[in-house]
Design a protein around this motif. Structure first.
Motif, mmCIF file in Angstrom:
data_model
loop_
_atom_site.group_PDB
_atom_site.id
_atom_site.type_symbol
_atom_site.label_atom_id
_atom_site.label_comp_id
_atom_site.label_asym_id
_atom_site.label_seq_id
_atom_site.Cartn_x
_atom_site.Cartn_y
_atom_site.Cartn_z
ATOM 1 N N ASN A 1 -17.591 -23.910 -9.488
ATOM 2 C CA ASN A 1 -18.682 -23.785 -10.444
ATOM 3 C C ASN A 1 -18.240 -24.258 -11.828
ATOM 4 N N TRP B 1 -24.385 -28.341 -10.103
ATOM 5 C CA TRP B 1 -23.388 -27.315 -9.808
ATOM 6 C C TRP B 1 -23.855 -26.444 -8.669
ATOM 7 N N PRO B 2 -22.925 -25.960 -7.823
ATOM 8 C CA PRO B 2 -21.479 -26.213 -7.850
ATOM 9 C C PRO B 2 -21.131 -27.622 -7.407
#
Length: 387
Positions: free
Chosen positions: A334, A297-298
């Motif tokens: 996210n 992530w992101p």
């Protein structure tokens, strides 16, 4: 008065003598200064003559240098002229080569275009052959059904006439003949099925993506559902109603790839933002997924959103790829919190002006995006894939 006059005359005489002495003295000093000045003038003349000689010498040297430079410039000019002429000749030759290459490329392109046209014709002929083979298979199935009915009737008659051995023998012969015919038809059926499969395999090898798109377009009257991995095809029904009500429609969830990011598609037929009332808007939304703990992530990746043409496997519409980058806001790219409504990100990424209503609603013999009040949107991930 005479004495005063005499005294005055005497004073005048003394004054005259003093003035005469001072005048003579001043004249002498002036002569001396003039003599010195004449000497300096002579010296200055001599210096001037020497300077003129030096200037004349320098002028001569400069003239010689100028002549040399002129000769050098002339030589350089001649050399540059020759080089320019040679370059012009090379450019002319290169232009001729480029023209010849262009003509050759145009011929090759024309040949490839003709070859493509021939391939399309062959593909169409192969599709016709497949349709004919399907018709043959249907006819064979009917014949098999008739033969099975005939076999059933024969077996019933044989069962009922078991006491008549002669009739049973005849029936047995008929049954044997029928079984042989069935075996012959089965062999023919399997041979035609094998040939049909080979033709289908050849067509799939020649244009696998084209066959996939054609197959997806045949899903027009079916409901596509279930969680799948990209590439996926999303069906949007009741387009006119969604456009009139200005509703925000969400697709079923799908994944970016195998065990990848869970997401869905939001479609606003009437548009939003800059595209409201003039365009259809399309966005990708991240969702909370079962593999989030194992993902990076992101989200970093590129997605292509394509509006499928339901008339032919041509003229599909897509805009620039939707890019999730390091600069994408965290609210979009996210990991989604479980507390979010519908476990979906607050914002999505896509295009407010995905396709204009003019382009969306147009219908030509070769291109139609809306059919039976439905559209199909294909979503595929270009990369990077999940680690």
């Amino acid at each position: 008065a005479k004495q005063q006059l005499s005294a005055t005359i005497q004073e005048v005489s003394e004054t005259k003598w003093k003035l005469s002495s001072e005048l003579n003295k001043a004249v002498e000093e002036t002569k001396q200064h003039l003599s010195v000045t004449q000497s300096e003038v002579c010296a200055a003349k001599r210096n001037l003559l020497e300077t003129e000689k030096q200037l004349s010498a320098k002028n001569t040297a400069l003239s010689n240098e100028l002549s040399t430079i002129k000769e050098q410039l002339s030589a350089v000019h001649n050399r540059l002229t020759k080089e320019i002429d040679a370059t012009k000749q090379q450019l002319s030759a290169s232009h001729d080569e480029v023209t010849a290459m262009k003509r050759g490329t145009e011929k090759e392109f024309s040949a490839l275009k003709n070859e493509l046209k021939t391939t399309k014709q062959q593909l169409s002929a192969a599709q016709d052959e497949i349709a004919a083979a399907n018709r043959k298979l249907l006819a064979t199935d009917r014949q098999l059904s008739l033969i099975n009915d005939e076999l059933a009737t024969t077996r019933i008659a044989a069962t009922q006439a078991t006491e008549f051995r002669n009739i049973t023998s005849d029936l047995h012969q008929k049954l044997t003949t029928s079984e042989q015919a069935v075996e012959t038809l089965l062999v023919q059926f399997f041979a035609e099925t094998k040939e049909l499969r080979e033709n289908i395999q050849i067509l799939q090898t020649a244009s696998k993506q084209q066959q996939l798109d054609q197959w997806s377009l045949r899903l027009h009257n079916t409901s596509i559902s279930g969680e799948k991995a990209c590439p996926v095809i999303v069906k949007v029904s009741e387009v006119a109603s969604k456009g009139a009500q200005k509703s925000k429609w969400h697709s079923y969830p799908f994944y970016s790839d195998d065990k990848g990011y869970k997401m869905c598609l939001r479609v606003i037929v009437n548009g939003t933002g800059k595209g409201e009332g003039t365009h259809m808007s399309v966005f990708l939304y991240l969702m909370k997924g079962p593999y989030d703990a194992n993902l990076a992530w992101p989200l970093i990746g590129r997605f292509v959103i394509t509006l499928l043409n339901q008339t032919k496997d041509l003229e599909h519409y897509n805009s620039n790829p939707v890019k999730f980058t390091e600069k994408t806001p965290f609210a979009i790219s996210n990991k989604v919190d479980a507390k979010q409504p519908d476990e979906m990100a607050r914002d999505g990424l896509g295009r407010n002006e995905f396709i204009s209503h003019t382009e969306l609603y147009k219908a030509t013999p070769t291109c139609q995006y809306i059919k039976d009040d439905c559209i199909f949107i294909k979503v595929e991930m270009l990369g990077p894939k999940t680690p």
